[in-house]
Design a protein around this motif. Structure first.
Motif, mmCIF file in Angstrom:
data_model
loop_
_atom_site.group_PDB
_atom_site.id
_atom_site.type_symbol
_atom_site.label_atom_id
_atom_site.label_comp_id
_atom_site.label_asym_id
_atom_site.label_seq_id
_atom_site.Cartn_x
_atom_site.Cartn_y
_atom_site.Cartn_z
ATOM 1 N N ARG A 34 -5.041 -2.494 -0.126
ATOM 2 C CA ARG A 34 -6.236 -1.676 -0.359
ATOM 3 C C ARG A 34 -6.490 -1.502 -1.850
ATOM 4 N NH1 ARG A 34 -3.773 1.859 3.805
ATOM 5 N NH2 ARG A 34 -4.546 1.062 5.769
ATOM 6 N N VAL A 35 -5.454 -1.690 -2.648
ATOM 7 C CA VAL A 35 -5.541 -1.521 -4.099
ATOM 8 C C VAL A 35 -5.552 -2.869 -4.820
ATOM 9 C CG1 VAL A 35 -4.372 -0.514 -6.103
ATOM 10 C CG2 VAL A 35 -4.345 0.688 -3.921
ATOM 11 N N VAL A 36 -4.905 -3.856 -4.235
ATOM 12 C CA VAL A 36 -4.759 -5.177 -4.862
ATOM 13 C C VAL A 36 -5.872 -6.098 -4.348
ATOM 14 C CG1 VAL A 36 -3.228 -7.147 -5.188
ATOM 15 C CG2 VAL A 36 -2.265 -4.841 -5.002
ATOM 16 N N ARG A 91 5.612 0.272 -5.477
ATOM 17 C CA ARG A 91 4.507 0.975 -4.801
ATOM 18 C C ARG A 91 4.054 2.176 -5.632
ATOM 19 N NH1 ARG A 91 2.141 1.467 -0.218
ATOM 20 N NH2 ARG A 91 3.331 -0.129 0.809
ATOM 21 N N THR A 92 4.996 2.909 -6.179
ATOM 22 C CA THR A 92 4.673 4.078 -7.010
ATOM 23 C C THR A 92 3.937 3.663 -8.273
ATOM 24 O OG1 THR A 92 6.586 5.267 -6.137
ATOM 25 C CG2 THR A 92 5.665 6.060 -8.217
ATOM 26 N N LEU A 93 4.403 2.605 -8.915
ATOM 27 C CA LEU A 93 3.742 2.128 -10.132
ATOM 28 C C LEU A 93 2.305 1.702 -9.867
ATOM 29 C CD1 LEU A 93 6.620 0.147 -11.817
ATOM 30 C CD2 LEU A 93 5.426 2.122 -12.766
ATOM 31 N N ILE A 94 2.106 0.968 -8.794
ATOM 32 C CA ILE A 94 0.746 0.534 -8.457
ATOM 33 C C ILE A 94 -0.139 1.751 -8.199
ATOM 34 C CG2 ILE A 94 -0.641 -0.662 -6.714
ATOM 35 C CD1 ILE A 94 1.652 -2.749 -6.595
ATOM 36 N N ALA A 95 0.363 2.711 -7.461
ATOM 37 C CA ALA A 95 -0.406 3.930 -7.197
ATOM 38 C C ALA A 95 -0.683 4.705 -8.483
ATOM 39 C CB ALA A 95 0.334 4.811 -6.196
ATOM 40 N N ASP A 96 0.316 4.802 -9.352
ATOM 41 C CA ASP A 96 0.157 5.549 -10.600
ATOM 42 C C ASP A 96 -0.880 4.934 -11.534
ATOM 43 O OD1 ASP A 96 2.071 7.341 -9.753
ATOM 44 O OD2 ASP A 96 3.646 6.606 -11.095
ATOM 45 N N TYR A 97 -0.986 3.606 -11.517
ATOM 46 C CA TYR A 97 -1.863 2.920 -12.466
ATOM 47 C C TYR A 97 -3.145 2.373 -11.846
ATOM 48 C CZ TYR A 97 1.662 3.463 -15.999
ATOM 49 O OH TYR A 97 2.534 4.014 -16.894
#
Length: 152
Positions: free
Chosen positions: A82-84, A33-39
């Motif tokens: 929401r991101v994917v 989750r952190t990686l997806i948010a970071d990138y």
């Protein structure tokens, strides 16, 4: 001083296909989750519709087995989505046969077909039929060795 054109300022975004295992890890853990948010501002994340359904099914099972709050886990999946970007399975049909020919587990064809169509890396669990279908098609090719170590 010359004005910069819009095309000169445009940076091509990276693309990465996620499979159900990564969505599950994104819901039940912190690292993915952190990686997806970071990138998210640099990378377009994609997932096949079938992989979202698979993840939702397993998340429901895991919440019961581990006595977790299902509504919290469901909300975690919804927030990830929401991101994917979800790609409908019907869009993947043209790459289905090639994906099936390259893969051991026929159930994994949607993520592989999506990777084929987008010509991008696929992030799956470390050893899977998807990762063995493409030598060199890992997130390392997209992000580099430092990020690969962070996904584990």
């Amino acid at each position: 001083m010359a004005a910069a054109t819009a095309s000169a300022l445009t940076v091509e975004r990276k693309r990465l296909v996620l499979d159900a295992n990564i969505l599950i890890r994104g819901c039940l853990g912190v690292r993915v989750r952190t990686l997806i948010a970071d990138y998210a501002d640099q990378v377009d994340f994609f997932v096949a519709e079938a992989n979202v359904a698979e993840a939702a099914h397993y998340i429901a099972d895991l919440t019961r087995d581990k006595n977790l709050d299902e509504s919290v886990c469901t909300e975690a999946l919804l927030s990830l989505m929401r991101v994917v970007q979800i790609i409908e399975d019907t869009v993947l049909e043209s790459a289905r046969e090639e994906a099936l020919a390259r893969i051991r587990d026929a159930d994994d064809w949607p993520a592989l077909a999506l990777g084929l169509q987008l010509e991008c890396a696929i992030r799956s669990r470390p050893v899977s039929s998807i990762s063995s279908a493409f030598t060199g098609w890992t997130s390392v090719a997209v992000f580099g060795p430092c990020l690969e170590a962070r996904w584990k």
